[in-house]
Scaffold this motif. Structure first.
Motif, mmCIF file in Angstrom:
data_model
loop_
_atom_site.group_PDB
_atom_site.id
_atom_site.type_symbol
_atom_site.label_atom_id
_atom_site.label_comp_id
_atom_site.label_asym_id
_atom_site.label_seq_id
_atom_site.Cartn_x
_atom_site.Cartn_y
_atom_site.Cartn_z
ATOM 1 N N ASN A 123 35.310 26.485 44.792
ATOM 2 C CA ASN A 123 34.906 25.660 43.669
ATOM 3 C C ASN A 123 34.681 26.444 42.390
ATOM 4 O O ASN A 123 34.418 25.864 41.351
ATOM 5 N N GLY A 124 34.733 27.773 42.440
ATOM 6 C CA GLY A 124 34.586 28.553 41.228
ATOM 7 C C GLY A 124 35.851 28.489 40.399
ATOM 8 O O GLY A 124 36.934 28.230 40.908
ATOM 9 N N GLN A 125 35.720 28.755 39.110
ATOM 10 C CA GLN A 125 36.882 28.746 38.232
ATOM 11 C C GLN A 125 37.020 30.122 37.603
ATOM 12 O O GLN A 125 36.071 30.666 37.069
ATOM 13 N N GLN A 126 38.216 30.669 37.679
ATOM 14 C CA GLN A 126 38.420 32.034 37.226
ATOM 15 C C GLN A 126 39.543 32.123 36.205
ATOM 16 O O GLN A 126 40.454 31.312 36.205
ATOM 17 N N SER A 127 39.455 33.140 35.361
ATOM 18 C CA SER A 127 40.579 33.451 34.481
ATOM 19 C C SER A 127 41.554 34.319 35.248
ATOM 20 O O SER A 127 41.198 34.977 36.219
ATOM 21 N N VAL A 128 42.813 34.319 34.835
ATOM 22 C CA VAL A 128 43.845 35.061 35.542
ATOM 23 C C VAL A 128 43.886 36.516 35.102
ATOM 24 O O VAL A 128 43.916 37.427 35.918
ATOM 25 N N GLY A 150 26.165 31.607 36.088
ATOM 26 C CA GLY A 150 24.934 31.654 35.311
ATOM 27 C C GLY A 150 25.177 32.334 33.972
ATOM 28 O O GLY A 150 26.072 31.953 33.227
ATOM 29 N N ASN A 151 24.390 33.364 33.683
ATOM 30 C CA ASN A 151 24.541 34.117 32.435
ATOM 31 C C ASN A 151 25.382 35.371 32.599
ATOM 32 O O ASN A 151 25.477 36.167 31.672
ATOM 33 N N GLN A 152 25.991 35.539 33.764
ATOM 34 C CA GLN A 152 26.771 36.743 34.025
ATOM 35 C C GLN A 152 28.260 36.422 34.108
ATOM 36 O O GLN A 152 28.651 35.346 34.559
ATOM 37 N N LYS A 153 29.074 37.390 33.708
ATOM 38 C CA LYS A 153 30.513 37.305 33.908
ATOM 39 C C LYS A 153 30.931 38.440 34.847
ATOM 40 O O LYS A 153 30.698 39.615 34.576
ATOM 41 N N TRP A 154 31.554 38.076 35.962
ATOM 42 C CA TRP A 154 31.964 39.027 36.990
ATOM 43 C C TRP A 154 33.486 39.068 37.117
ATOM 44 O O TRP A 154 34.159 38.066 36.880
ATOM 45 N N MET A 155 34.000 40.207 37.540
ATOM 46 C CA MET A 155 35.397 40.257 37.965
ATOM 47 C C MET A 155 35.530 39.540 39.303
ATOM 48 O O MET A 155 34.603 39.536 40.110
ATOM 49 N N THR A 156 36.692 38.949 39.548
ATOM 50 C CA THR A 156 36.925 38.230 40.796
ATOM 51 C C THR A 156 37.718 39.040 41.812
ATOM 52 O O THR A 156 38.177 38.511 42.818
ATOM 53 N N SER A 157 37.890 40.324 41.560
ATOM 54 C CA SER A 157 38.491 41.224 42.545
ATOM 55 C C SER A 157 37.866 42.602 42.388
ATOM 56 O O SER A 157 37.208 42.892 41.387
ATOM 57 N N GLU A 185 41.592 44.497 31.506
ATOM 58 C CA GLU A 185 42.549 45.527 31.908
ATOM 59 C C GLU A 185 41.848 46.876 31.961
ATOM 60 O O GLU A 185 41.085 47.236 31.062
ATOM 61 N N ASP A 186 42.088 47.638 33.044
ATOM 62 C CA ASP A 186 41.523 48.986 33.127
ATOM 63 C C ASP A 186 42.509 50.002 32.552
ATOM 64 O O ASP A 186 43.599 49.635 32.088
ATOM 65 N N PHE A 187 42.143 51.278 32.578
ATOM 66 C CA PHE A 187 42.970 52.302 31.937
ATOM 67 C C PHE A 187 44.328 52.453 32.624
ATOM 68 O O PHE A 187 45.312 52.853 31.999
ATOM 69 N N ASP A 188 44.399 52.126 33.910
ATOM 70 C CA ASP A 188 45.657 52.204 34.657
ATOM 71 C C ASP A 188 46.574 51.012 34.394
ATOM 72 O O ASP A 188 47.707 50.987 34.866
ATOM 73 N N GLY A 189 46.064 49.990 33.699
ATOM 74 C CA GLY A 189 46.857 48.797 33.435
ATOM 75 C C GLY A 189 46.672 47.694 34.461
ATOM 76 O O GLY A 189 47.396 46.690 34.426
ATOM 77 N N ASN A 190 45.717 47.856 35.380
ATOM 78 C CA ASN A 190 45.410 46.792 36.327
ATOM 79 C C ASN A 190 44.687 45.650 35.612
ATOM 80 O O ASN A 190 43.836 45.897 34.753
ATOM 81 N N HIS A 191 45.017 44.431 35.972
ATOM 82 C CA HIS A 191 44.392 43.257 35.367
ATOM 83 C C HIS A 191 43.456 42.581 36.364
ATOM 84 O O HIS A 191 43.705 42.590 37.574
ATOM 85 N N TYR A 192 42.392 41.973 35.836
ATOM 86 C CA TYR A 192 41.371 41.356 36.670
ATOM 87 C C TYR A 192 41.017 39.968 36.143
ATOM 88 O O TYR A 192 40.826 39.790 34.941
ATOM 89 N N GLY A 193 40.916 39.014 37.059
ATOM 90 C CA GLY A 193 40.374 37.717 36.710
ATOM 91 C C GLY A 193 38.861 37.810 36.595
ATOM 92 O O GLY A 193 38.242 38.783 37.026
ATOM 93 N N THR A 194 38.251 36.797 35.999
ATOM 94 C CA THR A 194 36.802 36.782 35.822
ATOM 95 C C THR A 194 36.246 35.413 36.155
ATOM 96 O O THR A 194 36.966 34.411 36.132
ATOM 97 N N VAL A 195 34.965 35.382 36.461
ATOM 98 C CA VAL A 195 34.259 34.138 36.679
ATOM 99 C C VAL A 195 32.871 34.259 36.063
ATOM 100 O O VAL A 195 32.259 35.327 36.114
ATOM 101 N N VAL A 196 32.394 33.190 35.457
ATOM 102 C CA VAL A 196 31.046 33.159 34.888
ATOM 103 C C VAL A 196 30.126 32.444 35.871
ATOM 104 O O VAL A 196 30.388 31.310 36.275
#
Length: 253
Positions: free
Chosen positions: A40-45, A62-69, A49-60
């Motif tokens: 039921n969570g909603q994440q960005s795709v 409460g008041n925090q934003k976390w990576m989803t991987s 991006e980290d220094f290696d060029g890896n991309h991460y989705g996120t989810v909010v």
């Protein structure tokens, strides 16, 4: 314990897009593309991006934003390399910061991320992308309380939050070994059972448990961590030796 190869293949469809509903304070990011993951969570795709060029989705949540991987970088945020130590004796002796793949196999990296010792986690060059950090013990407590854990229980040692299904809200529904107690992934956190790398270089808990660092030290030898288990509906708050290899979930500054 489940077969790592089977579990790895099962999780390949993890990034097939599925529409999700918002609950427990989770909301879609401003820069969201399609919603991903089962739950039921909603994440960005992309977006992070980290220094290696890896991309991460996120989810909010409460008041925090976390990576989803889990974090997958081999470099600190300034571009300096993090030491790769696949040899067990070298891993056990390192106090400068190191990473490793599960079972020494790079095929697990895209889905499960890398193991880091605590010295990499707390290096001032920052293992997370710029603008993000390794969560403190207090950050983990805030996440757990947002999902229903009481403040009193949040500060206790060991497994807590079973009644409120705190761990179940964080665990991905598939891949975990049965019974995967309480798993709903309703938070959108998408936690996977990647196990951990022991001080002696062995690999433990794949398919049944997930282990994540906090940036908070308990004493000169130990740091606070979080554990999720296929047998538990709560979350485990423990202290582990800093030479262990655990996963990292970054939280936004």
């Amino acid at each position: 314990m489940s077969d790592p190869t089977i579990a790895y293949r099962q999780v390949q469809w993890l990034f097939v897009g599925l529409l999700c509903l918002s609950m427990f304070g989770c909301r879609k990011d401003e820069d969201v593309s399609p919603d991903l993951g089962q739950g039921n969570g909603q994440q960005s795709v992309v977006g992070i991006e980290d220094f290696d060029g890896n991309h991460y989705g996120t989810v909010v949540i409460g008041n925090q934003k976390w990576m989803t991987s889990n974090l997958r970088t081999s470099r600190y945020s300034n571009g300096d390399p993090i030491l790769y130590l696949p040899i067990p004796s070298q891993w056990a002796a390192d106090v400068s910061g190191a990473w490793s793949y599960y079972n020494g196999d790079a095929a697990y990296n895209d889905t499960y991320g890398k193991f880091y010792n605590w010295f990499a986690v707390t290096d001032p060059r920052n293992v997370c992308p710029t603008g993000w950090r390794v969560p403190t013990d207090a950050d983990w407590k805030e996440l757990e309380m947002q999902l229903g854990l009481t403040q009193t229980l949040a500060g206790t040692y060991g497994w807590r939050g079973n009644t409120a299904n705190i761990g179940g809200q964080l665990k991905y529904v598939e891949v975990w070994q049965s019974p995967n107690a309480g798993a709903t992934n309703s938070s959108g956190f998408m936690a996977l059972p990647g196990g951990y790398k022991s001080v002696d270089g062995s690999f433990v808990g794949f398919g049944t448990e997930g282990f994540w660092w906090s940036a908070t030290e308990h004493d000169p030898s130990l740091a606070w961590i979080r554990i999720l288990s296929y047998q538990q509906e709560g979350t485990g708050r423990y202290q582990y030796l800093k030479q262990h290899g655990l996963y990292v979930r970054c939280v936004k500054n």
